[in-house]
Every structure is written in C-alpha cells, then in structure tokens.
Write an enzyme that holds these catalytic residues in place. Structure first.
Site, PDB file in Angstrom:
ATOM      1  N   GLN A  17       0.778  -1.243   0.000  1.00 33.34           N
ATOM      2  CA  GLN A  17       0.000   0.000   0.000  1.00 33.34           C
ATOM      3  C   GLN A  17       0.815   1.300   0.000  1.00 33.34           C
ATOM      4  O   GLN A  17       0.499   2.230  -0.735  1.00 33.34           O
ATOM      5  CB  GLN A  17      -0.933   0.011   1.227  1.00 33.34           C
ATOM      6  CG  GLN A  17      -1.857   1.207   1.233  1.00 33.34           C
ATOM      7  CD  GLN A  17      -2.792   1.299   2.422  1.00 33.34           C
ATOM      8  OE1 GLN A  17      -3.356   2.345   2.671  1.00 33.34           O
ATOM      9  NE2 GLN A  17      -2.993   0.229   3.157  1.00 33.34           N
ATOM     10  N   GLY A  98      11.382  -4.571   1.935  1.00 34.06           N
ATOM     11  CA  GLY A  98      11.963  -4.686   3.266  1.00 34.06           C
ATOM     12  C   GLY A  98      13.392  -4.150   3.235  1.00 34.06           C
ATOM     13  O   GLY A  98      14.028  -4.071   2.175  1.00 34.06           O
ATOM     14  N   GLU A 139       1.181  -1.318   8.313  1.00 33.69           N
ATOM     15  CA  GLU A 139       0.377  -0.188   8.788  1.00 33.69           C
ATOM     16  C   GLU A 139       0.274  -0.061  10.315  1.00 33.69           C
ATOM     17  O   GLU A 139       0.650   0.941  10.912  1.00 33.69           O
ATOM     18  CB  GLU A 139      -1.028  -0.322   8.187  1.00 33.69           C
ATOM     19  CG  GLU A 139      -2.076   0.617   8.736  1.00 33.69           C
ATOM     20  CD  GLU A 139      -1.832   2.066   8.352  1.00 33.69           C
ATOM     21  OE1 GLU A 139      -1.545   2.333   7.178  1.00 33.69           O
ATOM     22  OE2 GLU A 139      -1.927   2.933   9.244  1.00 33.69           O
ATOM     23  N   ASP A 168       0.550   3.680   6.109  1.00 29.40           N
ATOM     24  CA  ASP A 168       0.821   3.333   4.712  1.00 29.40           C
ATOM     25  C   ASP A 168       0.531   4.501   3.771  1.00 29.40           C
ATOM     26  O   ASP A 168       1.439   5.072   3.172  1.00 29.40           O
ATOM     27  CB  ASP A 168      -0.055   2.145   4.292  1.00 29.40           C
ATOM     28  CG  ASP A 168       0.529   0.819   4.776  1.00 29.40           C
ATOM     29  OD1 ASP A 168       1.722   0.778   5.100  1.00 29.40           O
ATOM     30  OD2 ASP A 168      -0.222  -0.164   4.830  1.00 29.40           O
ATOM     31  N   GLY A 247      -8.083  20.128  19.377  1.00 28.67           N
ATOM     32  CA  GLY A 247      -7.710  21.536  19.400  1.00 28.67           C
ATOM     33  C   GLY A 247      -8.251  22.254  20.622  1.00 28.67           C
ATOM     34  O   GLY A 247      -8.642  21.634  21.612  1.00 28.67           O
ATOM     35  N   GLY A 248      -8.281  23.572  20.542  1.00 26.64           N
ATOM     36  CA  GLY A 248      -8.704  24.378  21.683  1.00 26.64           C
ATOM     37  C   GLY A 248     -10.214  24.526  21.820  1.00 26.64           C
ATOM     38  O   GLY A 248     -10.697  25.158  22.754  1.00 26.64           O
TER      39      GLY A 248
HETATM   40  N1  COA Z   1      11.793 -10.275  -9.114  1.00 25.86           N
HETATM   41  C1  COA Z   1      12.443 -11.059  -8.240  1.00 25.86           C
HETATM   42  N2  COA Z   1      12.366 -10.931  -6.915  1.00 25.86           N
HETATM   43  C2  COA Z   1      11.565  -9.943  -6.471  1.00 25.86           C
HETATM   44  C3  COA Z   1      10.862  -9.066  -7.312  1.00 25.86           C
HETATM   45  C4  COA Z   1      10.994  -9.266  -8.707  1.00 25.86           C
HETATM   46  N3  COA Z   1      10.355  -8.520  -9.584  1.00 25.86           N
HETATM   47  N4  COA Z   1      10.172  -8.198  -6.575  1.00 25.86           N
HETATM   48  C5  COA Z   1      10.438  -8.509  -5.295  1.00 25.86           C
HETATM   49  N5  COA Z   1      11.288  -9.551  -5.221  1.00 25.86           N
HETATM   50  C6  COA Z   1      11.849 -10.191  -4.033  1.00 25.86           C
HETATM   51  C7  COA Z   1      12.885  -9.331  -3.374  1.00 25.86           C
HETATM   52  O1  COA Z   1      14.122  -9.436  -3.979  1.00 25.86           O
HETATM   53  C8  COA Z   1      12.848  -9.861  -1.958  1.00 25.86           C
HETATM   54  O2  COA Z   1      13.596 -11.042  -1.900  1.00 25.86           O
HETATM   55  P1  COA Z   1      14.806 -11.292  -0.848  1.00 25.86           P
HETATM   56  O3  COA Z   1      14.204 -11.166   0.517  1.00 25.86           O
HETATM   57  O4  COA Z   1      15.242 -12.690  -1.198  1.00 25.86           O
HETATM   58  O5  COA Z   1      15.846 -10.290  -1.066  1.00 25.86           O
HETATM   59  C9  COA Z   1      11.369 -10.163  -1.802  1.00 25.86           C
HETATM   60  O6  COA Z   1      10.824 -10.340  -3.087  1.00 25.86           O
HETATM   61  C10 COA Z   1      10.572  -9.009  -1.212  1.00 25.86           C
HETATM   62  O7  COA Z   1      10.941  -8.848   0.062  1.00 25.86           O
HETATM   63  P2  COA Z   1      10.144  -7.919   1.087  1.00 25.86           P
HETATM   64  O8  COA Z   1       9.933  -6.533   0.591  1.00 25.86           O
HETATM   65  O9  COA Z   1      10.918  -7.996   2.355  1.00 25.86           O
HETATM   66  O10 COA Z   1       8.697  -8.584   1.138  1.00 25.86           O
HETATM   67  P3  COA Z   1       7.890  -9.204   2.362  1.00 25.86           P
HETATM   68  O11 COA Z   1       6.608  -9.667   1.784  1.00 25.86           O
HETATM   69  O12 COA Z   1       8.701 -10.190   3.119  1.00 25.86           O
HETATM   70  O13 COA Z   1       7.629  -7.943   3.335  1.00 25.86           O
HETATM   71  C11 COA Z   1       6.850  -5.721   3.839  1.00 25.86           C
HETATM   72  C12 COA Z   1       6.618  -7.019   3.047  1.00 25.86           C
HETATM   73  C13 COA Z   1       5.800  -4.730   3.432  1.00 25.86           C
HETATM   74  C14 COA Z   1       6.745  -6.012   5.345  1.00 25.86           C
HETATM   75  C15 COA Z   1       8.278  -5.174   3.521  1.00 25.86           C
HETATM   76  O14 COA Z   1       8.374  -5.017   2.133  1.00 25.86           O
HETATM   77  C16 COA Z   1       8.584  -3.848   4.208  1.00 25.86           C
HETATM   78  O15 COA Z   1       8.888  -3.785   5.399  1.00 25.86           O
HETATM   79  N6  COA Z   1       8.558  -2.760   3.428  1.00 25.86           N
HETATM   80  C17 COA Z   1       8.940  -1.450   3.915  1.00 25.86           C
HETATM   81  C18 COA Z   1       7.867  -0.809   4.729  1.00 25.86           C
HETATM   82  C19 COA Z   1       6.556  -0.743   4.013  1.00 25.86           C
HETATM   83  O16 COA Z   1       6.418  -0.189   2.967  1.00 25.86           O
HETATM   84  N7  COA Z   1       5.544  -1.303   4.685  1.00 25.86           N
HETATM   85  C20 COA Z   1       4.169  -1.116   4.323  1.00 25.86           C
HETATM   86  C21 COA Z   1       3.722  -1.907   3.210  1.00 25.86           C
HETATM   87  S1  COA Z   1       2.117  -1.380   2.831  1.00 25.86           S
END
Ligand code: COA
Length: 425
Positions: A17, A98, A139, A168, A247-248
């Site tokens: 998001q 992440g 979120e 988000d 607020g106030g």
């Molecule tokens: N091709 C190949 N691999 C891909 C890819 C693509 N097109 N797009 C994503 N990936 C892989 C990445 O390389 C990563 O792999 P790795 O861990 O082996 O390096 C993985 O997919 C994505 O990892 P991540 O972003 O950590 O996903 P997640 O599902 O484990 O975590 C979140 C999701 C949202 C918790 C995390 O992305 C995060 O903390 N984001 C930052 C904060 C944020 O925006 N949070 C709110 C989201 S609404």
C-alpha cells in the site's frame, strides 16, 4: 490539457500500500509510472482480499490506477539488465521493499548513481536509521510506533489503531512530496538524490499535536481533555482522549435519533466559543449564555461532560442530517458520522471526482477514490489499474527501444516470466 508532471518517468518498484499510494498520486499528476512486478504473481495485493475469483482485488486496483505494468524477474541476469536499462531512462525510482532488499539485488545507492546520476531514488521504510531500521513494518506497526495508538481510544481501554491508513497511505503521501521537491531541486543542481520516508516519522508527523500535549503536561493538566473535568489525574505521557477534540475548541461525539439501531447515528459537535450563545439557544438552555459557570470557555472546561450530555438530549431528537442542517444555520461546527455506504452514495463527491466509478475488464465497474487534491491546470483522470504484465512488450519496445530480436532473447531467458526453455528444446 497538460499535466503537472508531464515528462517525468517513474520506475515503480513498489508493492502493497504505502509505495503504490505514492506512485498513484504521481501518476495522477501526469507522471508515466512503470510498475515492475514479479512474473506470475505480481504485487501480492493482486490476490489479497479477493472479492471476485480470478480478478485483481480491489486492494490492488484502488492503489494502482494510471500505471503501466511490466513483469520482470529481478533475480534473473537478463531481468537485471532490463531493470538497469529502466534505471538509466527513468527520472525517479520508488520502492518499499523490506530493508536491504534492493542492496541484495545489487542496486545500492552508489550503483544507482553510477547508472543514472539524475535518478531520484525514493523509499518507504518502517523506520529511519536507528535501532529498528532493519525491521519490516506494516500499517498498524507504524501506528503503534509513531504515537497514534497510544493516544487513540478511551482512557480506560487499550490503545486503538485507526481505520485511516496513516502509516501506509500517509507515508506514501509524505514520500510523494519529497519526490516532487527533489525533482524541483534537480532542475537547479542536475543531480538526483535519495528520498526516504519512514513510516514511524510519517505517523509521528500526523500526531504532532500529541507531542505538543506531551510537553504541555510539564506545565499542568491538559484542561481541554475531558479527564480534567472528571477530576482524573494526568500521568507522565499524553493520554488517550476518547473523542475529545484535538484543538482548543472542545468537542465530542453525540447520539442522534436512531442511535439504538444505527451504529453511525451520531454527530461530532464542537462547542466553539464564538457560537456559544447560538448553541444555548438551539438546545433551549438560554440561561447558560450568562450563567457564570457556563458563559466563558474557561468556566466550561471542568463541566464538559455535563454540557455535552445536555446537548445530546437535543441531538437525540434529530437525525444526524437534521442536526447538521440546523446547526449550520448558526455556523456551529459539527459533522455527521458518515458510514462508508453513505460516502459511496454521496452525489457531491462523485461530482468532484473524489469518488469515481472505474470499469475493469475482469471485474467490471467499481468505485475508487480519485485524486483528493484538485489542480486547475492539471486534471486527474482515473484510468483502471493494469493487468499483470499488460505493458511488458510495449515498455521494452517503446520506452527501452529494444528490437524484436532482443525482446525474444529476453523472453527466452525467462526474465519476463513463463518457463525458461530447456537447452534441448
Ligand atoms: N523479481 C524477483 N524478486 C523480487 C521481485 C521481482 N520482480 N520483486 C520482489 N522480489 C523479491 C525481493 O528481492 C525480496 O527477496 P529477498 O528477501 O530474497 O531479497 C522479496 O521479493 C521481497 O521482500 P520484502 O519486501 O521484504 O517482502 P515481504 O513480503 O517479506 O515484506 C513488507 C513485506 C511490506 C513487510 C516489507 O516489504 C517492508 O517492510 N517494506 C517497507 C515498509 C513498508 O512499505 N511497509 C508497508 C507496506 S504497505
């Protein structure tokens, strides 16, 4: 008519998001947003909270309007080459993976600057540098760590998260502002820059008034909090304030006619000082206009509970819309508690484009929220979200100017998805 961000191309490496909110805003402002998605599945939200089988979810469609989609395996060598080519040609790259994910793919900030010194590299992360920088965040984690949850809810209950996606969508909005500022600065410097929006910081920014109250506590009780009037001592941190106004001008949510069966038959009522006499007249309590216990705002502060209970006797005789009409005649600030159903049906929001009906080839018509900021010279037309990989070929051909042979090679490598052909085939 042109758009504010015409000519800006964005490599949208976002998911879920926060990031997609940001790039959708930029797309509505006219940027060409190219969403890079993992072959096969794409953005995980395409399949989350599905209401119609085999159609992209509303979660996805409502956050990815006006974008193009290319599928690319970023871990495949050819896929990486395509990504690099996109980095060379785009103005901005936005990601919210992440912590460390892009570095692990080989795209450090140093590498990105080598590829394109004008690149603006923008990220959402859960936390900024510090003890939690390596944590993944969603979120509600951000709401809890940014000060929203500890200050939301009722004093006697647990912390509460809010339905507004301040972690988000709120952070996506902050990031968009940073990106637009960086694009503007690049005009003068010729250089790109790194833009980081941490969700904790974004939520805290939206909770600014609660940090204000934290500091006021050192100098005495927070007199506009109803706990003051109730004689409940304050602790050492900003407390939860129920429905007190931030607020106030004291406010509270009051029951309206029908509250027994309708969970949204309520109105927010603000006892703004300049209209105090009008409030007293409307509710039939004219003696309070001059009574020393009620006439002045300071005198009212310890009596807010009693005052709102008396006003509620009046609001309970009206529907929330009747109350709104009557109170607005006297300029008394108030707001009916609108359900999502009522908002979805609200004609004026349709007319302004704040709520739009969009047609989608797989799911049919659905409602979405359009650009909530209106620019007179940059109208935002809402275009349906892309199907997974819908624009892959178009982007390779028209944006990257790859010829047919090269596109075939990339396809054959498996970088765009599909099975990689075996050597013997
Ligand atoms: N091709 C190949 N691999 C891909 C890819 C693509 N097109 N797009 C994503 N990936 C892989 C990445 O390389 C990563 O792999 P790795 O861990 O082996 O390096 C993985 O997919 C994505 O990892 P991540 O972003 O950590 O996903 P997640 O599902 O484990 O975590 C979140 C999701 C949202 C918790 C995390 O992305 C995060 O903390 N984001 C930052 C904060 C944020 O925006 N949070 C709110 C989201 S609404």
């Amino acid at each position: 008519m042109g758009k504010a961000l015409d000519g800006i191309r964005i490599l949208d490496f976002t998911h879920v998001q926060s990031g997609p909110t940001c790039t959708q805003l930029l797309a509505w402002l006219g940027a060409d947003v190219i969403k890079v998605e993992r072959p096969g599945t794409g953005d995980v939200t395409r399949g989350q909270l599905r209401d119609i089988p085999n159609a992209d979810s509303l979660y996805f469609t409502m956050l990815n309007h006006n974008k193009r989609s290319i599928t690319l395996d970023a871990k495949n060598a050819q896929g990486k080459d395509v990504l690099e080519a996109l980095m060379r040609t785009c103005d901005v790259m936005v990601e919210n993976f992440g912590p460390g994910v892009l570095d692990r793919m080989g795209f450090t900030w140093e590498r990105i600057q080598e590829l394109n010194p004008r690149m603006i590299y923008a990220s959402v992360k859960g936390f900024g540098p510090g003890p939690y920088e390596d944590c993944k965040v969603y979120e509600n984690v951000a709401q809890c760590t940014g000060g929203a949850a500890s200050t939301t809810g009722f004093r006697n209950g647990p912390p509460v998260v809010t339905g507004a996606q301040i972690g988000d969508s709120g952070t996506g909005l902050h990031l968009a502002l940073g990106i637009v500022a960086a694009i503007y600065q690049r005009v003068a410097t010729g250089r790109g820059q790194r833009v980081l929006a941490a969700m904790q910081d974004g939520v805290l920014n939206l909770c600014r008034v609660k940090l204000r109250d934290q500091q006021r506590l050192a100098h005495g009780p927070l007199t506009e909090y109803s706990q003051y009037g109730e004689g409940v001592a304050f602790g050492d941190a900003t407390p939860r304030a129920g429905n007190d106004s931030g607020g106030g001008q004291p406010g509270w949510i009051l029951k309206c006619k029908g509250w027994e069966s309708d969970p949204n038959a309520y109105i927010y009522f603000i006892t703004q000082a300049p209209v105090w006499a009008a409030i007293c007249k409307v509710i039939g309590q004219e003696d309070w206009i001059t009574h020393p216990d009620y006439a002045k705002p300071d005198a009212r502060l310890p009596r807010l509970k009693e005052i709102f209970a008396r006003i509620e006797q009046w609001t309970m005789t009206k529907t929330k819309f009747e109350a709104m009409d009557i109170l607005n005649e006297y300029d008394i600030p108030c707001g009916p508690i609108l359900s999502m159903k009522e908002i979805a049906e609200e004609k004026s929001l349709r007319e302004t484009g704040t709520i739009v009906e969009v047609d989608h080839p797989k799911r049919g018509k659905y409602l979405s929220v359009g650009l909530p900021v209106k620019l007179s010279d940059s109208p935002a037309d809402v275009v349906r979200s892309p199907l997974l990989g819908e624009h892959t070929e178009e982007i390779l051909r028209d944006v990257l100017r790859f010829d047919a042979k090269k596109i075939e090679e990339i396809k054959a490598s498996g970088a765009l998805g599909g099975a990689k052909p075996m050597a013997a085939e």
